[in-house]
Design a protein around this motif. Structure first.
Motif, PDB file in Angstrom:
ATOM      1  N   PRO A  49      -7.284 -39.185  25.809  1.00  0.00           N
ATOM      2  CA  PRO A  49      -7.480 -40.555  25.305  1.00  0.00           C
ATOM      3  C   PRO A  49      -6.912 -40.756  23.893  1.00  0.00           C
ATOM      4  CG  PRO A  49      -9.491 -39.765  26.315  1.00  0.00           C
ATOM      5  CD  PRO A  49      -8.560 -38.604  26.247  1.00  0.00           C
ATOM      6  N   ILE A  50      -7.004 -39.742  23.062  1.00  0.00           N
ATOM      7  CA  ILE A  50      -6.445 -39.848  21.710  1.00  0.00           C
ATOM      8  C   ILE A  50      -4.927 -39.951  21.781  1.00  0.00           C
ATOM      9  CG2 ILE A  50      -6.158 -38.626  19.508  1.00  0.00           C
ATOM     10  CD1 ILE A  50      -8.978 -37.421  20.051  1.00  0.00           C
ATOM     11  N   LEU A  51      -4.310 -39.123  22.633  1.00  0.00           N
ATOM     12  CA  LEU A  51      -2.858 -39.180  22.798  1.00  0.00           C
ATOM     13  C   LEU A  51      -2.417 -40.534  23.358  1.00  0.00           C
ATOM     14  CD1 LEU A  51      -2.127 -35.620  24.224  1.00  0.00           C
ATOM     15  CD2 LEU A  51      -1.532 -36.493  21.961  1.00  0.00           C
ATOM     16  N   LYS A  52      -3.192 -41.082  24.278  1.00  0.00           N
ATOM     17  CA  LYS A  52      -2.870 -42.396  24.831  1.00  0.00           C
ATOM     18  C   LYS A  52      -2.958 -43.484  23.766  1.00  0.00           C
ATOM     19  CE  LYS A  52      -4.236 -41.927  29.667  1.00  0.00           C
ATOM     20  NZ  LYS A  52      -5.200 -42.391  30.681  1.00  0.00           N
ATOM     21  N   LEU A  53      -3.967 -43.399  22.929  1.00  0.00           N
ATOM     22  CA  LEU A  53      -4.139 -44.393  21.874  1.00  0.00           C
ATOM     23  C   LEU A  53      -3.003 -44.329  20.860  1.00  0.00           C
ATOM     24  CD1 LEU A  53      -6.050 -46.574  20.744  1.00  0.00           C
ATOM     25  CD2 LEU A  53      -7.126 -44.768  19.404  1.00  0.00           C
ATOM     26  N   VAL A  54      -2.654 -43.120  20.449  1.00  0.00           N
ATOM     27  CA  VAL A  54      -1.595 -42.951  19.454  1.00  0.00           C
ATOM     28  C   VAL A  54      -0.240 -43.388  20.008  1.00  0.00           C
ATOM     29  CG1 VAL A  54      -0.317 -41.206  18.148  1.00  0.00           C
ATOM     30  CG2 VAL A  54      -2.817 -41.152  18.203  1.00  0.00           C
ATOM     31  N   SER A  55      -0.001 -43.110  21.292  1.00  0.00           N
ATOM     32  CA  SER A  55       1.303 -43.409  21.885  1.00  0.00           C
ATOM     33  C   SER A  55       1.338 -44.737  22.626  1.00  0.00           C
ATOM     34  CB  SER A  55       1.700 -42.281  22.841  1.00  0.00           C
ATOM     35  OG  SER A  55       0.824 -42.277  23.951  1.00  0.00           O
ATOM     36  N   PHE A  56       0.368 -45.587  22.401  1.00  0.00           N
ATOM     37  CA  PHE A  56       0.299 -46.864  23.115  1.00  0.00           C
ATOM     38  C   PHE A  56       1.576 -47.700  22.996  1.00  0.00           C
ATOM     39  CE2 PHE A  56      -0.901 -51.381  23.358  1.00  0.00           C
ATOM     40  CZ  PHE A  56      -1.303 -51.425  24.679  1.00  0.00           C
ATOM     41  N   PRO A  57       2.165 -47.857  21.806  1.00  0.00           N
ATOM     42  CA  PRO A  57       3.394 -48.663  21.729  1.00  0.00           C
ATOM     43  C   PRO A  57       4.539 -48.085  22.567  1.00  0.00           C
ATOM     44  CG  PRO A  57       2.489 -48.330  19.549  1.00  0.00           C
ATOM     45  CD  PRO A  57       1.707 -47.459  20.472  1.00  0.00           C
ATOM     46  N   ILE A  58       4.694 -46.768  22.545  1.00  0.00           N
ATOM     47  CA  ILE A  58       5.755 -46.136  23.337  1.00  0.00           C
ATOM     48  C   ILE A  58       5.465 -46.312  24.829  1.00  0.00           C
ATOM     49  CG2 ILE A  58       6.890 -43.941  23.871  1.00  0.00           C
ATOM     50  CD1 ILE A  58       6.166 -43.060  21.028  1.00  0.00           C
ATOM     51  N   THR A  59       4.199 -46.207  25.201  1.00  0.00           N
ATOM     52  CA  THR A  59       3.815 -46.365  26.604  1.00  0.00           C
ATOM     53  C   THR A  59       4.119 -47.779  27.084  1.00  0.00           C
ATOM     54  OG1 THR A  59       2.058 -44.732  26.310  1.00  0.00           O
ATOM     55  CG2 THR A  59       1.915 -46.140  28.241  1.00  0.00           C
TER      56      THR A  59
END
Length: 114
Positions: A49-59
């Motif tokens: 979840p932390i990785l998803k939050l940090v990479s949200f713009p790229i995702t």
């Protein structure tokens, strides 16, 4: 509690078979596969979840395809912390994470009933 143990033992068996049939994934033994399953559960619960939050713009820019990269990163993180578990390349950990996700989902249908 018994369902939890049975579920994770079955997933550990799938991890052992996965290491035999996926080139680029190697596991030393069944005890290591149990550690890998527990570490993957921990990483998917707390780190992903932390990785998803940090990479949200790229995702968002990649229309969700970056989530595949996050899955591979999680497998490499587990590889770093578990001795006896080795991963090479990009595609093998991707296939490995798919196999674990599918197995966990199917077992959840049977064991997670309230």
């Amino acid at each position: 509690m018994t369902n939890f143990i049975i579920k994770y033992l079955i997933i550990a068996i799938v991890v052992m078979f996965g290491s035999k049939y996926i080139n680029g994934i190697s596991i030393d033994g069944f005890q290591t596969s149990i550690l890998v399953v527990l570490a993957m559960g921990f990483a998917n619960t707390f780190l992903k979840p932390i990785l998803k939050l940090v990479s949200f713009p790229i995702t968002v820019l990649s229309l969700g395809l970056f989530l595949l990269v996050i899955n591979v990163i999680v497998v490499y993180i587990v590889d770093y912390f578990i001795d006896g578990f080795h991963v090479n390349g990009f595609v093998p950990p991707l296939i490995f994470s798919f196999a674990l996700s599918i197995t966990s989902t199917i077992l959840g249908w049977f064991f997670d009933k309230d």
